[in-house]
Design a protein around this motif. Structure first.
Motif, PDB file in Angstrom:
ATOM      1  N   GLY A 187       0.240  -0.542   6.251  1.00 53.45           N
ATOM      2  CA  GLY A 187       0.506  -0.380   4.819  1.00 53.45           C
ATOM      3  C   GLY A 187       1.686  -1.187   4.291  1.00 53.45           C
ATOM      4  O   GLY A 187       1.574  -1.816   3.241  1.00 53.45           O
ATOM      5  N   PRO A 188       2.827  -1.207   4.991  1.00 54.20           N
ATOM      6  CA  PRO A 188       3.973  -1.933   4.438  1.00 54.20           C
ATOM      7  C   PRO A 188       3.742  -3.437   4.316  1.00 54.20           C
ATOM      8  O   PRO A 188       4.451  -4.109   3.580  1.00 54.20           O
ATOM      9  N   CYS A 216       0.303   5.023  -1.538  1.00 51.29           N
ATOM     10  CA  CYS A 216       0.168   6.068  -0.517  1.00 51.29           C
ATOM     11  C   CYS A 216       1.105   7.242  -0.836  1.00 51.29           C
ATOM     12  O   CYS A 216       0.739   8.403  -0.721  1.00 51.29           O
ATOM     13  N   LYS A 217       2.302   6.892  -1.286  1.00 53.33           N
ATOM     14  CA  LYS A 217       3.266   7.923  -1.667  1.00 53.33           C
ATOM     15  C   LYS A 217       2.790   8.650  -2.926  1.00 53.33           C
ATOM     16  O   LYS A 217       2.958   9.859  -3.053  1.00 53.33           O
ATOM     17  N   VAL A 253       0.818  -1.217   0.000  1.00 53.38           N
ATOM     18  CA  VAL A 253       0.000   0.000   0.000  1.00 53.38           C
ATOM     19  C   VAL A 253       0.858   1.277   0.000  1.00 53.38           C
ATOM     20  O   VAL A 253       0.495   2.278  -0.608  1.00 53.38           O
ATOM     21  N   CYS A 254       2.010   1.237   0.659  1.00 49.34           N
ATOM     22  CA  CYS A 254       2.863   2.426   0.791  1.00 49.34           C
ATOM     23  C   CYS A 254       3.154   3.094  -0.563  1.00 49.34           C
ATOM     24  O   CYS A 254       3.243   4.317  -0.632  1.00 49.34           O
ATOM     25  N   CYS A 293       3.380  10.085   5.989  1.00 52.01           N
ATOM     26  CA  CYS A 293       3.301   8.714   6.509  1.00 52.01           C
ATOM     27  C   CYS A 293       2.820   8.668   7.960  1.00 52.01           C
ATOM     28  O   CYS A 293       3.393   9.294   8.848  1.00 52.01           O
ATOM     29  N   LEU A 294       1.765   7.894   8.177  1.00 54.60           N
ATOM     30  CA  LEU A 294       1.201   7.743   9.521  1.00 54.60           C
ATOM     31  C   LEU A 294       2.156   6.975  10.428  1.00 54.60           C
ATOM     32  O   LEU A 294       2.332   7.311  11.589  1.00 54.60           O
ATOM     33  N   LEU A 295       2.764   5.940   9.868  1.00 54.98           N
ATOM     34  CA  LEU A 295       3.698   5.131  10.647  1.00 54.98           C
ATOM     35  C   LEU A 295       4.824   6.001  11.197  1.00 54.98           C
ATOM     36  O   LEU A 295       5.203   5.890  12.363  1.00 54.98           O
ATOM     37  N   CYS A 355       0.200   1.713  11.370  1.00 55.55           N
ATOM     38  CA  CYS A 355      -0.291   1.548  10.010  1.00 55.55           C
ATOM     39  C   CYS A 355       0.301   0.269   9.429  1.00 55.55           C
ATOM     40  O   CYS A 355       1.502   0.046   9.526  1.00 55.55           O
ATOM     41  N   PRO A 360      -5.097   5.681   4.439  1.00 53.44           N
ATOM     42  CA  PRO A 360      -4.148   6.749   4.787  1.00 53.44           C
ATOM     43  C   PRO A 360      -4.449   8.076   4.082  1.00 53.44           C
ATOM     44  O   PRO A 360      -4.143   9.134   4.622  1.00 53.44           O
TER      45      PRO A 360
HETATM   46  S1  SF4 Z   1       3.006   3.076   6.457  1.00 51.91           S
HETATM   47 FE1  SF4 Z   1       0.856   3.662   6.036  1.00 51.91          FE
HETATM   48  S2  SF4 Z   1       0.848   5.880   5.966  1.00 51.91           S
HETATM   49 FE2  SF4 Z   1       2.978   5.228   5.785  1.00 51.91          FE
HETATM   50  S3  SF4 Z   1       3.373   5.136   3.583  1.00 51.91           S
HETATM   51 FE3  SF4 Z   1       2.732   3.078   4.225  1.00 51.91          FE
HETATM   52  S4  SF4 Z   1       0.507   3.046   3.921  1.00 51.91           S
HETATM   53 FE4  SF4 Z   1       1.125   5.196   3.873  1.00 51.91          FE
END
Ligand code: SF4
Ligand code: SF4
Ligand code: SF4
Ligand code: SF4
Lengths: 260, 352
Positions: A189-190, A172-173, A168-169, A179-181, A187, A201
């Motif tokens: 996402g990774p 998301c980028k 997902v990251c 980045c929420l994490l 999160c 996100p």
């Molecule tokens: S960890 Fe979450 S907020 Fe951060 S880039 Fe990945 S999906 Fe997006």
């Protein structure tokens, strides 16, 4: 009906039927879908279903009963290409989150009391590939319209579907989210397969992993990272297991020190 | 290069005139970070920012865009991402980033999607002040003498404006009475003082001169494996890097006689699919090998071809990688230091 149209069947095992519903919800494309393919079986959409030979079977749901299993084996035998659609089929779904077989049996007893079922035998929920060869995976809970259509159109053209293989990251980028994490929010996402355009996100909500495990989900690194950020270990594991199905079993067993 | 002076009170009137020519894009707030966005209300422009979340490359090659539509008869190019833009507020390191992309996309093999967007884009640079993650001084990208149309140095109550191109000059000519051609001695002194102070403000230093050799000598060092184990393969480092330029191409077909689309998507060599070829063979199956490639490109290969690193010191990988794999930690590891980064701590803490 033209002879050379691909014969397609859409099936539901144990799941919420959300993926079949999503297909039905492609309203403006339904006519085109039925024009382009010979839809032999689609219980949610029609009543004259034929269970013969298929070019492509799209199967939703996990295998959670003996009847699911028999149906899946039958579908596999009749189909040239089998596509798992939706989280339950690709990863096992929420219902596969009980990881330890003993834990599963205890829970079955706790919930149902008597466990001898009259019509079929319950099985610990598993994704399709625990029992049969799966050719393609279309993830999502439920699947996404755009991804479904691009998968279908490519299959119809005789090409393998091309779905994102990153987490997902990346998406998301692309949407330029902060980045929420990195802001100390849990999160997932990774660890999660992309395809949803990072919708959560992008609305400032952490990813809970509903697209299922990413191909290279690095549970160890994310777990360590979250521990360092001060999250509770059981909480991390619970969050990670919700949508990871059986993919997280080994990792969770290792962390919990449970003998398998 | 011509240098003129612009009083602060004339700044918005100037933007007002030039923004009638083209879309004005500038840094604005997103949460407590910044992004380049289209601005009509000049008060939204943030003048004192560090790095934006994504570098300005997103405006020349968008993260995911359609290159052409096609059907059985042929194809039709889609250049909808190309429009006349004025990009204000680009810092020196990001201008260097664009110059790097220019080298890759505008010379040996020209990329029409990039070239057309680039030709319609005017660059209005803006001076900046480093935070603890900037190390543009180490990459010699904290100063800039090409690659912009105008460059604004912010000296509190006025700007000094460098005119870098004839198109930049045309912009000034749209409202010449706003600018002063003669600078006083005290203006010049003020600039020199500012320049010296700023030079001293860089707190992060990396010895880039040593990096090509160290990449060679430490190619098999065990820290690569450790970093590989910690890497989430999330691709974030490449997405945010102003010089990362790889892309993937994806065909989307459609039903009902509608045309198909060929999409172009930002890619990263840290992702699993990147080095996979037909037949399923993957030349860089292990994340350690992918990271080594990423850093070979940044610290060594580009240097041997163009004489400088392809890192421009913007610090984005430092603030973005969740597990602290970045130019700073990798260069420390190359120098034999223990960077105390997440991935160095990882092995000792993985116990079930
Ligand atoms: S960890 Fe979450 S907020 Fe951060 S880039 Fe990945 S999906 Fe997006
Ligand atoms: S939970 Fe994650 S995978 Fe599911 S929709 Fe939200 S961002 Fe996408
Ligand atoms: S490698 Fe890191 S610091 Fe260097 S230009 Fe890329 S993102 Fe910026
Ligand atoms: S180095 Fe960091 S940002 Fe880059 S892919 Fe690995 S975890 Fe993601």
């Amino acid at each position: 009906m033209k002879k050379d149209k691909l014969k397609i069947g859409i099936y539901e095992l144990t799941g919420c039927a959300g993926d079949a519903l999503l297909i039905l919800d492609c309203e403006d494309e339904l006519i085109n879908i039925f024009h382009a393919a010979d839809i032999r079986s689609f219980l949610m959409a029609k009543s004259d279903n034929i269970d013969g030979e298929l070019d492509v079977a799209l199967v939703e749901g996990s295998v959670s009963t003996e009847r699911d299993l028999q149906e899946l084996l039958d579908i596999r035998k009749r189909s040239k290409v089998l596509v798992a659609i939706g989280l339950c089929a690709t990863a096992g779904g929420n219902q596969a989150a009980f990881l330890d077989p003993r834990e599963w049996e205890d829970n079955l007893k706790k919930v149902y009391g008597r466990t001898e079922m009259t019509h079929t035998k319950p099985l610990q929920s598993k994704p399709l590939n625990a029992y049969v060869k799966v050719d393609h995976y279309l993830p999502g809970c439920p699947i996404d319209r755009e991804q479904f259509l691009s998968t279908l159109t490519r299959l119809l053209a005789g090409h393998p579907p091309e779905l994102h293989r990153f987490p997902v990251c990346v998406e998301c980028k692309w949407r330029e989210n902060d980045c929420l994490l990195n802001r100390g929010i849990l999160c997932l996402g990774p660890l999660t397969a992309a395809g949803c355009r990072a919708v959560c996100p992008s609305h400032n909500l952490p990813c809970v992993g509903c697209w299922g495990p990413a191909e290279e989900a690095n549970y160890t690194a994310e777990y360590q990272l979250l521990m360092e950020k001060g999250f509770d270990r059981e909480m991390i594991l619970r969050k990670m297991s919700t949508f990871s199905g059986t993919a997280i079993a080994d990792f969770a067993a290792r962390i919990r020190g449970v003998k398998k | 290069m011509r240098i003129v002076k612009l009083k602060k009170e004339y700044f918005h009137p100037f933007l007002d005139v030039i923004s009638r020519q083209a879309e004005l894009w500038a840094p604005v707030k997103k949460g407590d970070k910044h992004i380049f966005d289209r601005v009509e209300d000049f008060n939204r422009i943030e003048m004192k920012t560090t790095r934006t979340l994504l570098p300005p490359k997103k405006l020349l090659v968008p993260p995911a865009f359609n290159t052409f539509t096609f059907n059985a008869e042929g194809y039709q190019e889609d250049l909808s991402h190309v429009s006349s833009k004025i990009l204000f507020g680009i810092h020196p390191c990001d201008i260097h980033g664009l110059l790097t992309l220019d080298k890759l996309f505008m010379h040996e093999y020209t990329d029409p999607y990039y070239v057309k967007a680039r030709q319609k884009t005017l660059i209005l640079g803006l001076s900046c002040w480093p935070d603890e993650y900037c190390f543009a001084k180490s990459t010699r990208t904290h100063i800039i003498d090409e690659g912009f149309d105008l460059f604004f140095t912010d000296l509190e109550d006025f700007f000094l404006v460098w005119v870098g191109s004839s198109q930049g000059d045309d912009l000034l000519r749209m409202k010449p009475d706003l600018f002063e051609e003669t600078l006083s001695d005290s203006d010049i002194q003020r600039y020199i003082r500012w320049q010296t102070e700023r030079d001293k403000a860089y707190r992060t230093e990396i010895n880039f001169m040593a990096m090509p050799d160290l990449m060679e000598l430490k190619y098999k060092a065990p820290f690569w494996e450790e970093a590989g184990r910690a890497c989430l393969a999330c691709g974030s480092c490449s997405m945010v890097c102003p010089t990362c330029n790889c892309y993937n191409v994806l065909d989307k077909l459609a039903l009902g006689g509608k045309p198909g689309r060929r999409l172009r998507l930002w890619d990263s060599c840290t992702l699993v699919e990147y080095s996979e070829v037909a037949g399923g063979e993957n030349f860089r199956e292990h994340k350690a090998d992918r990271l080594r490639l990423w850093y070979t490109h940044k610290l060594q290969a580009y240097v041997s071809k163009y004489g400088k690193p392809s890192c421009v010191g913007c610090g984005r990988c430092l603030v973005t990688c969740p597990v602290e794999i970045n130019v700073r930690t990798i260069s420390k590891a190359l120098e034999g230091e223990d960077p105390k980064a997440f991935w160095y701590r990882l092995p000792s803490e993985v116990k079930p």
